[in-house]
Design an enzyme around this catalytic site. Structure first.
Site, PDB file in Angstrom:
ATOM      1  N   SER A 142      -4.851 -18.419   7.500  1.00 47.95           N
ATOM      2  CA  SER A 142      -6.358 -17.881   7.625  1.00 47.95           C
ATOM      3  C   SER A 142      -7.564 -18.011   8.058  1.00 47.95           C
ATOM      4  O   SER A 142      -8.061 -19.577   7.168  1.00 47.95           O
ATOM      5  CB  SER A 142      -5.788 -16.756   6.710  1.00 47.95           C
ATOM      6  OG  SER A 142      -6.898 -16.026   5.939  1.00 47.95           O
ATOM      7  N   TYR A 155      -5.289 -16.938  -3.243  1.00 44.42           N
ATOM      8  CA  TYR A 155      -5.503 -16.772  -2.156  1.00 44.42           C
ATOM      9  C   TYR A 155      -5.725 -17.594  -1.047  1.00 44.42           C
ATOM     10  O   TYR A 155      -4.937 -18.190  -0.192  1.00 44.42           O
ATOM     11  CB  TYR A 155      -5.767 -15.141  -1.025  1.00 44.42           C
ATOM     12  CG  TYR A 155      -4.847 -14.396   0.480  1.00 44.42           C
ATOM     13  CD1 TYR A 155      -4.403 -14.900   0.897  1.00 44.42           C
ATOM     14  CD2 TYR A 155      -6.371 -14.758   1.220  1.00 44.42           C
ATOM     15  CE1 TYR A 155      -3.475 -14.657   1.805  1.00 44.42           C
ATOM     16  CE2 TYR A 155      -5.766 -14.677   2.945  1.00 44.42           C
ATOM     17  CZ  TYR A 155      -4.419 -14.261   3.108  1.00 44.42           C
ATOM     18  OH  TYR A 155      -4.001 -14.645   4.823  1.00 44.42           O
TER      19      TYR A 155
HETATM   20  N1  LIG Z   1      -4.075  -9.014   8.646  1.00 43.66           N
HETATM   21  C1  LIG Z   1      -4.830  -9.173   8.063  1.00 43.66           C
HETATM   22  O1  LIG Z   1      -6.164  -9.595   8.939  1.00 43.66           O
HETATM   23  C2  LIG Z   1      -5.027 -11.240   8.195  1.00 43.66           C
HETATM   24  C3  LIG Z   1      -5.655 -12.463   8.858  1.00 43.66           C
HETATM   25  C4  LIG Z   1      -4.888 -13.574   7.952  1.00 43.66           C
HETATM   26  C5  LIG Z   1      -3.882 -14.068   8.090  1.00 43.66           C
HETATM   27  N2  LIG Z   1      -3.009 -13.017   7.673  1.00 43.66           N
HETATM   28  C6  LIG Z   1      -1.192 -13.346   7.391  1.00 43.66           C
HETATM   29  O2  LIG Z   1      -0.855 -13.290   8.167  1.00 43.66           O
HETATM   30  C7  LIG Z   1       0.956 -13.088   7.390  1.00 43.66           C
HETATM   31  C8  LIG Z   1       1.325 -11.222   7.380  1.00 43.66           C
HETATM   32  O3  LIG Z   1       0.333 -10.554   7.327  1.00 43.66           O
HETATM   33  P1  LIG Z   1       0.701  -8.981   7.526  1.00 43.66           P
HETATM   34  O4  LIG Z   1      -1.038  -9.090   7.651  1.00 43.66           O
HETATM   35  O5  LIG Z   1       1.351  -9.015   8.686  1.00 43.66           O
HETATM   36  O6  LIG Z   1       1.014  -7.893   6.728  1.00 43.66           O
HETATM   37  P2  LIG Z   1       1.927  -7.498   5.900  1.00 43.66           P
HETATM   38  O7  LIG Z   1       1.444  -6.705   7.130  1.00 43.66           O
HETATM   39  O8  LIG Z   1       1.283  -7.180   4.858  1.00 43.66           O
HETATM   40  O9  LIG Z   1       3.209  -8.406   6.621  1.00 43.66           O
HETATM   41  C9  LIG Z   1       3.029  -9.395   5.269  1.00 43.66           C
HETATM   42  C10 LIG Z   1       4.887  -9.522   5.508  1.00 43.66           C
HETATM   43  O10 LIG Z   1       5.186 -10.894   4.539  1.00 43.66           O
HETATM   44  C11 LIG Z   1       6.106  -9.974   3.759  1.00 43.66           C
HETATM   45  N3  LIG Z   1       6.618 -10.694   2.564  1.00 43.66           N
HETATM   46  C12 LIG Z   1       5.401 -10.759   1.434  1.00 43.66           C
HETATM   47  N4  LIG Z   1       5.456 -10.883  -0.006  1.00 43.66           N
HETATM   48  C13 LIG Z   1       6.518 -11.240   0.786  1.00 43.66           C
HETATM   49  C14 LIG Z   1       7.615 -12.068  -0.520  1.00 43.66           C
HETATM   50  N5  LIG Z   1       7.781 -12.420  -1.417  1.00 43.66           N
HETATM   51  N6  LIG Z   1       9.085 -12.198   0.400  1.00 43.66           N
HETATM   52  C15 LIG Z   1       9.114 -12.886   1.787  1.00 43.66           C
HETATM   53  N7  LIG Z   1       8.764 -11.591   2.424  1.00 43.66           N
HETATM   54  C16 LIG Z   1       7.717 -11.407   1.323  1.00 43.66           C
HETATM   55  C17 LIG Z   1       6.326  -8.658   3.359  1.00 43.66           C
HETATM   56  O11 LIG Z   1       7.884  -8.236   4.060  1.00 43.66           O
HETATM   57  P3  LIG Z   1       8.941  -7.550   2.363  1.00 43.66           P
HETATM   58  O12 LIG Z   1       7.731  -6.778   2.237  1.00 43.66           O
HETATM   59  O13 LIG Z   1      10.060  -7.021   3.361  1.00 43.66           O
HETATM   60  O14 LIG Z   1       8.721  -8.974   1.859  1.00 43.66           O
HETATM   61  C18 LIG Z   1       5.732  -8.054   5.429  1.00 43.66           C
HETATM   62  O15 LIG Z   1       6.978  -8.504   6.274  1.00 43.66           O
HETATM   63  C19 LIG Z   1       0.344 -13.298   6.035  1.00 43.66           C
HETATM   64  O16 LIG Z   1       0.953 -14.525   6.288  1.00 43.66           O
HETATM   65  C20 LIG Z   1      -1.120 -12.848   6.144  1.00 43.66           C
HETATM   66  O17 LIG Z   1      -1.801 -14.025   4.667  1.00 43.66           O
HETATM   67  C21 LIG Z   1      -2.373 -11.608   7.900  1.00 43.66           C
END
Ligand SMILES: NC(=O)c1ccc[n+]([C@@H]2O[C@H](COP(=O)([O-])OP(=O)(O)OC[C@H]3O[C@@H](n4cnc5c(N)ncnc54)[C@H](OP(=O)(O)O)[C@@H]3O)[C@@H](O)[C@H]2O)c1
Length: 265
Positions: A142, A155
């Site tokens: 991130s 985080y």
């Molecule tokens: N969106 C942003 O602005 C942003 C920015 C920087 C980095 N990121 C990174 O991108 C990645 C994806 O995030 P996203 O933005 O797509 O958010 P999201 O929609 O909340 O997706 C998060 C995913 O991680 C899974 N997850 C969460 N806790 C888990 C656990 N304990 N075990 C297994 N799976 C787990 C969730 O699935 P379940 O709930 O079904 O387990 C979901 O599929 C993350 O690593 C996040 O830090 C996102």
């Protein structure tokens, strides 16, 4: 034929957001998908929505905070597809709480999911990639892996830790033809802030304004596939928020003043 046709791609966090968009993008390119997250029913929805079936995909539910049976899951992939070409360590959880209000248990939980869960899967898959003499490992960091921000001490720490781990790993496996890509998204429109944990472990349940105005998950996935094809080592995906990375690198004192004045959300 695409670079990804028939490649076996394991994606964590595949039940929503960026992970879901990655499943669609790889499916369009003819890859075989292994999709993981905790919510099995959401994985089933993503499988159907991506036009995948039981021949070309496998649903492997897993909790990144409890990876003691991870080698069994990896073995299931090998039994079905015989190899793993690409591992996308995308699953993760964010935080919305001041450091003083975040219990040490929650700090540990965030590290467990974002860092140790990712490390456990990577170590489980690595022997197969080393044996194959090919593979690609992607780590989802991130911009918070490049600088700290309000409400994100654990985080940000978990994402910074990924950089140290994967930079070291990248050089260790360079001669084995196993590549490492670290992805640093800025603001991507997903439920990341809604799903973020509070200091006591509750759900934040608020869509941040800046996240809501962010780049689409589909565009993010498109840029990740492009970076894999180009053998990039580290990429930044987002809008004007990415400028902060360069300002920190070249003008650290100015950065410190500027970032403090940003709206904390
Ligand atoms: N969106 C942003 O602005 C942003 C920015 C920087 C980095 N990121 C990174 O991108 C990645 C994806 O995030 P996203 O933005 O797509 O958010 P999201 O929609 O909340 O997706 C998060 C995913 O991680 C899974 N997850 C969460 N806790 C888990 C656990 N304990 N075990 C297994 N799976 C787990 C969730 O699935 P379940 O709930 O079904 O387990 C979901 O599929 C993350 O690593 C996040 O830090 C996102």
């Amino acid at each position: 034929m695409s670079r990804f046709t028939d490649k076996v791609v394991w994606i964590t966090g595949a039940s929503s957001g960026i992970g879901e968009a990655l499943v669609h993008a790889f499916a369009v390119e003819g890859a075989k998908l292994v999709i993981s997250a905790r919510r099995k029913e959401e994985l089933e929805r993503v499988q159907i929505a991506s036009g995948l079936n039981h021949q070309n995909s496998l649903i492997l539910p897993l909790d990144l905070s409890d990876t003691k049976n991870i080698n069994d899951l990896t073995q299931q992939i090998i039994n079905k597809f015989g190899r793993i070409d690409i591992l996308v360590n995308n699953g993760g959880i964010s935080q919305r709480a001041l450091t003083k209000d975040t219990s040490l248990d929650i700090d540990r939980q965030i590290m467990e999911v974002n860092f140790f869960g990712t490390v456990a899967i990577t170590k489980s898959v690595l022997p197969y990639m080393l044996k194959q003499k090919s593979g690609h490992i992607i780590a989802m960091s991130s911009i918070a892996g490049k600088f700290g921000f309000y409400f994100r001490s654990a985080y940000s720490a978990s994402k910074h830790a990924l950089h140290g781990f994967f930079e070291s790993l990248r050089m260790e496996i360079y001669n084995d033809n196993v590549k490492v890509l670290v992805v640093c998204p800025g603001k991507i429109k997903t439920n990341i802030s809604v799903n973020a944990v509070t200091g006591s472990g509750g759900k934040h349940a608020i869509m941040d304004q800046s996240t809501n105005e962010g780049l689409s998950a589909e565009e993010c996935a498109k840029q990740i596939l492009k970076a894999i094809k180009a053998n990039e080592e580290e990429i930044f995906i987002g809008g004007k928020e990415l400028k902060a990375i360069w300002i920190k690198r070249f003008f650290p004192k100015l950065f410190s003043k500027m970032i403090r004045r940003q709206k904390p959300e």
